[in-house]
Design a protein around this motif. Structure first.
Motif, PDB file in Angstrom:
ATOM      1  N   GLY A   1       0.807  -1.222   0.000  1.00  0.00           N
ATOM      2  CA  GLY A   1       0.000   0.000   0.000  1.00  0.00           C
ATOM      3  C   GLY A   1       0.836   1.265   0.000  1.00  0.00           C
ATOM      4  O   GLY A   1       0.311   2.368   0.126  1.00  0.00           O
ATOM      5  N   LEU A   2       2.163   1.097  -0.139  1.00  0.00           N
ATOM      6  CA  LEU A   2       3.069   2.248  -0.038  1.00  0.00           C
ATOM      7  C   LEU A   2       3.401   2.820  -1.418  1.00  0.00           C
ATOM      8  O   LEU A   2       3.750   2.087  -2.340  1.00  0.00           O
ATOM      9  CB  LEU A   2       4.371   1.823   0.651  1.00  0.00           C
ATOM     10  CG  LEU A   2       4.228   1.340   2.089  1.00  0.00           C
ATOM     11  CD1 LEU A   2       5.522   0.687   2.575  1.00  0.00           C
ATOM     12  CD2 LEU A   2       3.839   2.507   2.997  1.00  0.00           C
ATOM     13  N   CYS A   3       3.307   4.133  -1.523  1.00  0.00           N
ATOM     14  CA  CYS A   3       3.570   4.805  -2.794  1.00  0.00           C
ATOM     15  C   CYS A   3       4.375   6.075  -2.559  1.00  0.00           C
ATOM     16  O   CYS A   3       4.182   6.767  -1.541  1.00  0.00           O
ATOM     17  CB  CYS A   3       2.259   5.229  -3.459  1.00  0.00           C
ATOM     18  SG  CYS A   3       1.162   3.852  -3.829  1.00  0.00           S
ATOM     19  N   GLN A   4       5.229   6.392  -3.530  1.00  0.00           N
ATOM     20  CA  GLN A   4       5.856   7.722  -3.551  1.00  0.00           C
ATOM     21  C   GLN A   4       4.734   8.693  -3.913  1.00  0.00           C
ATOM     22  O   GLN A   4       4.004   8.471  -4.877  1.00  0.00           O
ATOM     23  CB  GLN A   4       6.954   7.756  -4.614  1.00  0.00           C
ATOM     24  CG  GLN A   4       7.636   9.116  -4.712  1.00  0.00           C
ATOM     25  CD  GLN A   4       8.617   9.197  -5.886  1.00  0.00           C
ATOM     26  OE1 GLN A   4       9.107   8.183  -6.373  1.00  0.00           O
ATOM     27  NE2 GLN A   4       8.892  10.420  -6.332  1.00  0.00           N
ATOM     28  N   THR A   5       4.588   9.765  -3.137  1.00  0.00           N
ATOM     29  CA  THR A   5       3.459  10.672  -3.385  1.00  0.00           C
ATOM     30  C   THR A   5       3.874  12.047  -3.903  1.00  0.00           C
ATOM     31  O   THR A   5       3.038  12.780  -4.411  1.00  0.00           O
ATOM     32  CB  THR A   5       2.630  10.877  -2.097  1.00  0.00           C
ATOM     33  OG1 THR A   5       3.510  11.326  -1.063  1.00  0.00           O
ATOM     34  CG2 THR A   5       1.946   9.586  -1.670  1.00  0.00           C
ATOM     35  N   LEU A   6       5.158  12.401  -3.725  1.00  0.00           N
ATOM     36  CA  LEU A   6       5.630  13.704  -4.212  1.00  0.00           C
ATOM     37  C   LEU A   6       6.629  13.445  -5.343  1.00  0.00           C
ATOM     38  O   LEU A   6       7.620  12.734  -5.142  1.00  0.00           O
ATOM     39  CB  LEU A   6       6.308  14.489  -3.081  1.00  0.00           C
ATOM     40  CG  LEU A   6       5.454  14.747  -1.833  1.00  0.00           C
ATOM     41  CD1 LEU A   6       6.288  15.367  -0.722  1.00  0.00           C
ATOM     42  CD2 LEU A   6       4.265  15.637  -2.177  1.00  0.00           C
ATOM     43  N   SER A   7       6.367  14.030  -6.506  1.00  0.00           N
ATOM     44  CA  SER A   7       7.179  13.680  -7.682  1.00  0.00           C
ATOM     45  C   SER A   7       8.646  14.081  -7.541  1.00  0.00           C
ATOM     46  O   SER A   7       9.511  13.486  -8.171  1.00  0.00           O
ATOM     47  CB  SER A   7       6.577  14.322  -8.934  1.00  0.00           C
ATOM     48  OG  SER A   7       6.566  15.727  -8.786  1.00  0.00           O
TER      49      SER A   7
ATOM     50  N   GLU B   1       3.909   7.180   1.362  1.00  0.00           N
ATOM     51  CA  GLU B   1       2.710   7.222   2.192  1.00  0.00           C
ATOM     52  C   GLU B   1       1.856   6.002   1.879  1.00  0.00           C
ATOM     53  O   GLU B   1       2.026   5.353   0.846  1.00  0.00           O
ATOM     54  CB  GLU B   1       1.921   8.513   1.899  1.00  0.00           C
ATOM     55  CG  GLU B   1       2.726   9.767   2.212  1.00  0.00           C
ATOM     56  CD  GLU B   1       1.933  11.055   2.003  1.00  0.00           C
ATOM     57  OE1 GLU B   1       0.712  11.041   2.185  1.00  0.00           O
ATOM     58  OE2 GLU B   1       2.572  12.068   1.653  1.00  0.00           O
ATOM     59  N   LEU B   2       0.947   5.711   2.797  1.00  0.00           N
ATOM     60  CA  LEU B   2       0.034   4.585   2.620  1.00  0.00           C
ATOM     61  C   LEU B   2      -1.192   5.115   1.879  1.00  0.00           C
ATOM     62  O   LEU B   2      -2.111   5.649   2.492  1.00  0.00           O
ATOM     63  CB  LEU B   2      -0.353   4.045   4.005  1.00  0.00           C
ATOM     64  CG  LEU B   2      -1.102   2.730   4.080  1.00  0.00           C
ATOM     65  CD1 LEU B   2      -0.261   1.579   3.542  1.00  0.00           C
ATOM     66  CD2 LEU B   2      -1.517   2.446   5.513  1.00  0.00           C
TER      67      LEU B   2
ATOM     68  N   LYS C   1      -4.528   0.458  -1.829  1.00  0.00           N
ATOM     69  CA  LYS C   1      -4.812  -0.837  -1.181  1.00  0.00           C
ATOM     70  C   LYS C   1      -3.688  -1.777  -1.580  1.00  0.00           C
ATOM     71  O   LYS C   1      -3.241  -1.746  -2.724  1.00  0.00           O
ATOM     72  CB  LYS C   1      -6.150  -1.378  -1.689  1.00  0.00           C
ATOM     73  CG  LYS C   1      -7.337  -0.831  -0.925  1.00  0.00           C
ATOM     74  CD  LYS C   1      -8.487  -1.843  -0.873  1.00  0.00           C
ATOM     75  CE  LYS C   1      -8.933  -2.267  -2.251  1.00  0.00           C
ATOM     76  NZ  LYS C   1     -10.322  -2.089  -2.589  1.00  0.00           N
ATOM     77  N   PRO C   2      -3.206  -2.630  -0.643  1.00  0.00           N
ATOM     78  CA  PRO C   2      -2.125  -3.546  -1.009  1.00  0.00           C
ATOM     79  C   PRO C   2      -2.422  -4.277  -2.320  1.00  0.00           C
ATOM     80  O   PRO C   2      -3.478  -4.871  -2.484  1.00  0.00           O
ATOM     81  CB  PRO C   2      -2.076  -4.509   0.182  1.00  0.00           C
ATOM     82  CG  PRO C   2      -2.564  -3.679   1.332  1.00  0.00           C
ATOM     83  CD  PRO C   2      -3.624  -2.784   0.749  1.00  0.00           C
ATOM     84  N   GLY C   3      -1.476  -4.169  -3.247  1.00  0.00           N
ATOM     85  CA  GLY C   3      -1.625  -4.835  -4.537  1.00  0.00           C
ATOM     86  C   GLY C   3      -2.168  -3.935  -5.638  1.00  0.00           C
ATOM     87  O   GLY C   3      -1.963  -4.190  -6.816  1.00  0.00           O
TER      88      GLY C   3
END
Ligand code: ZN
Length: 201
Positions: A171-177, A184-185, A188-190
């Protein structure tokens, strides 16, 4: 003999000089200590209220400053303990999976106190010359997801790279380019990651 005496006198006066300087320094230190003791926030019976009291001096562990090589499992550190529990669990799972892939990650920043965030922004304003430019690099304390415990900065670069490829499993993603280390979470996982925000726009 005369030369010896002069030399000794000079040595004595140099020593006296040192003594005066030392005395002045210790007086100054004593004065500063007295001031900071006065500025300490009042505590009620020494019991913690759960909030972080504002204090003088640079941000410290209580503000979320983390030592080198901090793991997401170091829950004795406020910077990890005050993260959103769901985010912390996701980062712990990613850390374990990454370790199995031979990559050792560290949390460089987790939760940050408002004071810490304010200080970072002030520093950035001094560095970049304007608040507008500084905000491209450091979020306003009212906006920062670190202050709410909903963001982590991860290092080193191979760990960031791993998270950018596999973080969505947790569920973790880079959110600031413009920050490859900021996660941040947010999915959803996957599921796939949402588009990033560009703080320079
Ligand atoms: Zn960040």
């Amino acid at each position: 003999m005369l030369t010896d005496r002069t030399t000794r006198d000079r040595r004595l006066s140099v020593l006296a000089g040192f003594a005066i300087v030392a005395a002045v320094i210790s007086l100054t230190v004593a004065a500063c200590t007295a001031v900071s003791a006065q500025d300490e926030p009042q505590t009620s019976g020494g019991k913690s209220t759960g909030s972080t009291p504002a204090h003088k001096g640079p941000p410290n562990a209580a503000d979320g400053v983390l030592p080198d090589h901090t793991s997401a499992y170091d829950t004795d550190l406020p910077g990890i303990a005050k993260l959103d529990p769901a985010l912390r669990t996701a980062v712990q799972e990613a850390e374990t999976a990454m370790k199995a892939d031979g990559i050792r990650m560290q949390v460089t920043t987790g939760w940050r106190s408002r004071k810490y965030q304010e200080e970072l922004l002030e520093k950035a304003i001094r560095k970049y010359g304007s608040k507008k430019k500084a905000l491209e690099y450091v979020a306003d304390p009212d906006e920062s997801h670190h202050v709410t415990g909903h963001a982590v900065d991860i290092g080193p670069t191979d760990a960031d790279d791993w998270l950018n490829r596999k973080g969505n499993r947790y569920g973790l993603c880079q959110t600031l380019s413009n920050e490859i280390w900021h996660f941040e979470l947010v999915t959803k996982p996957g599921d796939s990651c949402p588009p990033m925000t560009d703080p320079t726009k």
